[in-house]
Design an enzyme around this catalytic site. Structure first.
Site, PDB file in Angstrom:
ATOM      1  CE  LYS A 101      -2.482 -30.318  -9.355  1.00 46.29           C
ATOM      2  NZ  LYS A 101      -2.882 -29.931  -7.986  1.00 46.29           N
ATOM      3  NE  ARG A 152      -3.885 -24.355 -11.359  1.00 42.24           N
ATOM      4  CZ  ARG A 152      -2.837 -25.076 -10.963  1.00 42.24           C
ATOM      5  NH1 ARG A 152      -2.021 -25.604 -11.813  1.00 42.24           N
ATOM      6  NH2 ARG A 152      -2.632 -25.264  -9.686  1.00 42.24           N
ATOM      7  NE  ARG A 188       3.707 -28.631  -1.629  1.00 48.04           N
ATOM      8  CZ  ARG A 188       2.773 -28.499  -2.554  1.00 48.04           C
ATOM      9  NH1 ARG A 188       2.705 -29.356  -3.545  1.00 48.04           N
ATOM     10  NH2 ARG A 188       1.913 -27.519  -2.500  1.00 48.04           N
ATOM     11  NE  ARG A 192       4.297 -24.742  -4.265  1.00 47.53           N
ATOM     12  CZ  ARG A 192       3.406 -25.403  -5.010  1.00 47.53           C
ATOM     13  NH1 ARG A 192       3.728 -26.584  -5.514  1.00 47.53           N
ATOM     14  NH2 ARG A 192       2.225 -24.898  -5.253  1.00 47.53           N
ATOM     15  NE  ARG A 213      -1.725 -23.216  -3.969  1.00 45.67           N
ATOM     16  CZ  ARG A 213      -0.905 -23.998  -3.282  1.00 45.67           C
ATOM     17  NH1 ARG A 213      -0.374 -23.572  -2.147  1.00 45.67           N
ATOM     18  NH2 ARG A 213      -0.614 -25.192  -3.717  1.00 45.67           N
TER      19      ARG A 213
HETATM   20  P1  AP5 Z   1       1.807 -32.765  -4.123  1.00 47.05           P
HETATM   21  O1  AP5 Z   1       1.975 -34.018  -4.902  1.00 47.05           O
HETATM   22  O2  AP5 Z   1       2.932 -31.811  -4.112  1.00 47.05           O
HETATM   23  O3  AP5 Z   1       0.423 -32.047  -4.506  1.00 47.05           O
HETATM   24  P2  AP5 Z   1      -0.025 -31.251  -5.795  1.00 47.05           P
HETATM   25  O4  AP5 Z   1      -1.380 -31.714  -6.165  1.00 47.05           O
HETATM   26  O5  AP5 Z   1       1.042 -31.293  -6.826  1.00 47.05           O
HETATM   27  O6  AP5 Z   1      -0.172 -29.808  -5.170  1.00 47.05           O
HETATM   28  P3  AP5 Z   1       0.297 -28.398  -5.688  1.00 47.05           P
HETATM   29  O7  AP5 Z   1       0.258 -27.508  -4.498  1.00 47.05           O
HETATM   30  O8  AP5 Z   1       1.580 -28.494  -6.444  1.00 47.05           O
HETATM   31  O9  AP5 Z   1      -0.862 -28.040  -6.647  1.00 47.05           O
HETATM   32  P4  AP5 Z   1      -1.212 -26.673  -7.186  1.00 47.05           P
HETATM   33  O10 AP5 Z   1      -2.069 -27.036  -8.313  1.00 47.05           O
HETATM   34  O11 AP5 Z   1      -1.761 -25.735  -6.201  1.00 47.05           O
HETATM   35  O12 AP5 Z   1       0.212 -26.028  -7.540  1.00 47.05           O
HETATM   36  P5  AP5 Z   1       1.011 -25.820  -8.882  1.00 47.05           P
HETATM   37  O13 AP5 Z   1       2.431 -25.884  -8.584  1.00 47.05           O
HETATM   38  O14 AP5 Z   1       0.461 -26.648  -9.953  1.00 47.05           O
HETATM   39  O15 AP5 Z   1       1.452 -33.217  -2.626  1.00 47.05           O
HETATM   40  C1  AP5 Z   1       1.265 -32.267  -1.586  1.00 47.05           C
HETATM   41  C2  AP5 Z   1       1.829 -32.825  -0.276  1.00 47.05           C
HETATM   42  O16 AP5 Z   1       1.042 -33.951   0.126  1.00 47.05           O
HETATM   43  C3  AP5 Z   1       3.264 -33.345  -0.380  1.00 47.05           C
HETATM   44  O17 AP5 Z   1       3.935 -33.024   0.808  1.00 47.05           O
HETATM   45  C4  AP5 Z   1       3.111 -34.860  -0.524  1.00 47.05           C
HETATM   46  O18 AP5 Z   1       4.203 -35.557   0.020  1.00 47.05           O
HETATM   47  C5  AP5 Z   1       1.824 -35.136   0.230  1.00 47.05           C
HETATM   48  N1  AP5 Z   1       1.017 -36.202  -0.365  1.00 47.05           N
HETATM   49  C6  AP5 Z   1       0.775 -36.402  -1.691  1.00 47.05           C
HETATM   50  N2  AP5 Z   1      -0.059 -37.458  -1.885  1.00 47.05           N
HETATM   51  C7  AP5 Z   1      -0.355 -37.936  -0.633  1.00 47.05           C
HETATM   52  C8  AP5 Z   1      -1.162 -39.027  -0.155  1.00 47.05           C
HETATM   53  N3  AP5 Z   1      -1.822 -39.828  -1.003  1.00 47.05           N
HETATM   54  N4  AP5 Z   1      -1.230 -39.223   1.191  1.00 47.05           N
HETATM   55  C9  AP5 Z   1      -0.555 -38.404   2.053  1.00 47.05           C
HETATM   56  N5  AP5 Z   1       0.238 -37.365   1.664  1.00 47.05           N
HETATM   57  C10 AP5 Z   1       0.339 -37.131   0.333  1.00 47.05           C
HETATM   58  O19 AP5 Z   1       0.623 -24.304  -9.204  1.00 47.05           O
HETATM   59  C11 AP5 Z   1       1.087 -23.267  -8.378  1.00 47.05           C
HETATM   60  C12 AP5 Z   1       0.600 -21.929  -8.892  1.00 47.05           C
HETATM   61  O20 AP5 Z   1       1.113 -21.712 -10.219  1.00 47.05           O
HETATM   62  C13 AP5 Z   1      -0.909 -21.768  -9.033  1.00 47.05           C
HETATM   63  O21 AP5 Z   1      -1.506 -21.365  -7.822  1.00 47.05           O
HETATM   64  C14 AP5 Z   1      -1.005 -20.692 -10.106  1.00 47.05           C
HETATM   65  O22 AP5 Z   1      -0.751 -19.430  -9.572  1.00 47.05           O
HETATM   66  C15 AP5 Z   1       0.158 -21.059 -11.031  1.00 47.05           C
HETATM   67  N6  AP5 Z   1      -0.261 -21.948 -12.119  1.00 47.05           N
HETATM   68  C16 AP5 Z   1       0.200 -23.218 -12.351  1.00 47.05           C
HETATM   69  N7  AP5 Z   1      -0.390 -23.748 -13.434  1.00 47.05           N
HETATM   70  C17 AP5 Z   1      -1.233 -22.799 -13.913  1.00 47.05           C
HETATM   71  C18 AP5 Z   1      -2.146 -22.759 -14.993  1.00 47.05           C
HETATM   72  N8  AP5 Z   1      -2.312 -23.804 -15.806  1.00 47.05           N
HETATM   73  N9  AP5 Z   1      -2.854 -21.629 -15.168  1.00 47.05           N
HETATM   74  C19 AP5 Z   1      -2.708 -20.557 -14.373  1.00 47.05           C
HETATM   75  N10 AP5 Z   1      -1.885 -20.540 -13.319  1.00 47.05           N
HETATM   76  C20 AP5 Z   1      -1.144 -21.647 -13.071  1.00 47.05           C
HETATM   77 MG    MG Z   2       2.284 -29.870  -7.778  1.00 49.59          MG
END
Ligand code: AP5
Ligand code: MG
Length: 218
Positions: free
Chosen positions: A16, A91, A130, A163, A174
């Site tokens: 994402k 979410r 990552r 992270r 997660r």
């Molecule tokens: P990346 O693009 O970083 O993936 P992502 O989908 O953004 O993954 P996240 O881990 O950030 O998602 P998440 O939803 O768990 O975390 P968030 O920060 O939102 O890509 C990942 C890796 O893969 C990278 O190394 C990249 O280079 C590689 N990659 C990408 N695309 C690729 C491809 N096509 N091919 C190969 N490699 C690839 O949330 C974190 C925490 O915050 C949550 O757990 C929760 O506690 C809290 N939180 C956030 N939002 C909310 C909400 N709305 N409600 C409640 N809690 C929340």
């Molecule tokens: Mg992300």
């Protein structure tokens, strides 16, 4: 000027954030990532950051009441007039309903919910590999998107770090949380006719091209 209002939906590690960076450049819209907002609050040591960290380190969702008001506030900022991309919000169904209410109040509608998906094994490998730049936040992957010099950011030479929630056990939690609490949103937005399903197993550039092509005939 085209106005694009988007949500990026998908499990942890699916890409994402990676796609969001490219999409916001293409459409010149702000990138609103609730995960990034929490992480910057943690870095600054705010009360919100302290509360959020308790949940994030365990791989659990931060309670709705802490998330919704942040996004409501953010959407009223001037830069959102030209559109926005929400990454990682909503979410839960409760968050989605709160967002709907807010958008109705603002007199605007979502254009598309881009739903990126991939299998669990891929998600775990992506999340664990990552690495993020300490200074500018750019994201890399040790295997799929490595920096030119090991452990240093291509853009500003900043040191790369992992992270706290990118350890295998927490990633698995997660993913479980995603399946239970977030996946139901796919049907929620399918019913509204605005879901765009994208195969997240493809390479980064291909996923991006697919999204832009599909949004092109918005
Ligand atoms: P990346 O693009 O970083 O993936 P992502 O989908 O953004 O993954 P996240 O881990 O950030 O998602 P998440 O939803 O768990 O975390 P968030 O920060 O939102 O890509 C990942 C890796 O893969 C990278 O190394 C990249 O280079 C590689 N990659 C990408 N695309 C690729 C491809 N096509 N091919 C190969 N490699 C690839 O949330 C974190 C925490 O915050 C949550 O757990 C929760 O506690 C809290 N939180 C956030 N939002 C909310 C909400 N709305 N409600 C409640 N809690 C929340
Ligand atoms: Mg992300």
């Amino acid at each position: 000027m085209i106005i694009v209002r988007l949500i990026l939906l998908g499990p942890p590690g699916v890409g994402k954030g990676t796609q969001a960076s490219a999409i916001v450049k293409e459409y010149n819209i702000p990138h609103i990532s609730t995960g990034d907002i929490f992480r910057s609050n943690i870095k600054e040591g705010t009360e919100l950051g302290k509360k959020a960290k308790e949940y994030m380190d365990k791989g659990l969702l931060v309670p709705d009441e802490l998330v919704v008001s942040i996004v409501q506030d953010r959407l009223t900022k001037e830069d959102c007039v030209q559109g926005f991309l929400l990454d990682g919000f909503p979410r839960t169904i409760n968050q989605a309903e709160a967002l709907d209410k807010e958008l109705t109040k603002m007199g605007i509608k979502l254009d598309k919910v881009v739903n990126i998906d991939a299998d669990k094994e891929i998600l775990i490998e992506r999340a664990i590999g990552r690495r993020i730049c300490k200074t500018c936040g750019s994201s890399y992957h040790i295997k799929f998107n490595p920096p030119k010099v090991e452990n240093l950011c291509d853009i500003d030479n900043g040191e790369l770090f992992q992270r706290d929630d990118d350890i295998e056990e927490t990633v698995a939690t997660r993913i479980e949380v995603y399946l239970n609490q977030t996946q139901p949103l796919i049907d929620y937005y399918k019913e509204k006719g605005i879901i765009l399903n994208v195969d997240g197993t493809r390479p980064i550039d291909e996923v991006f091209e697919t999204i832009v092509k599909a949004l092109g005939d918005k």
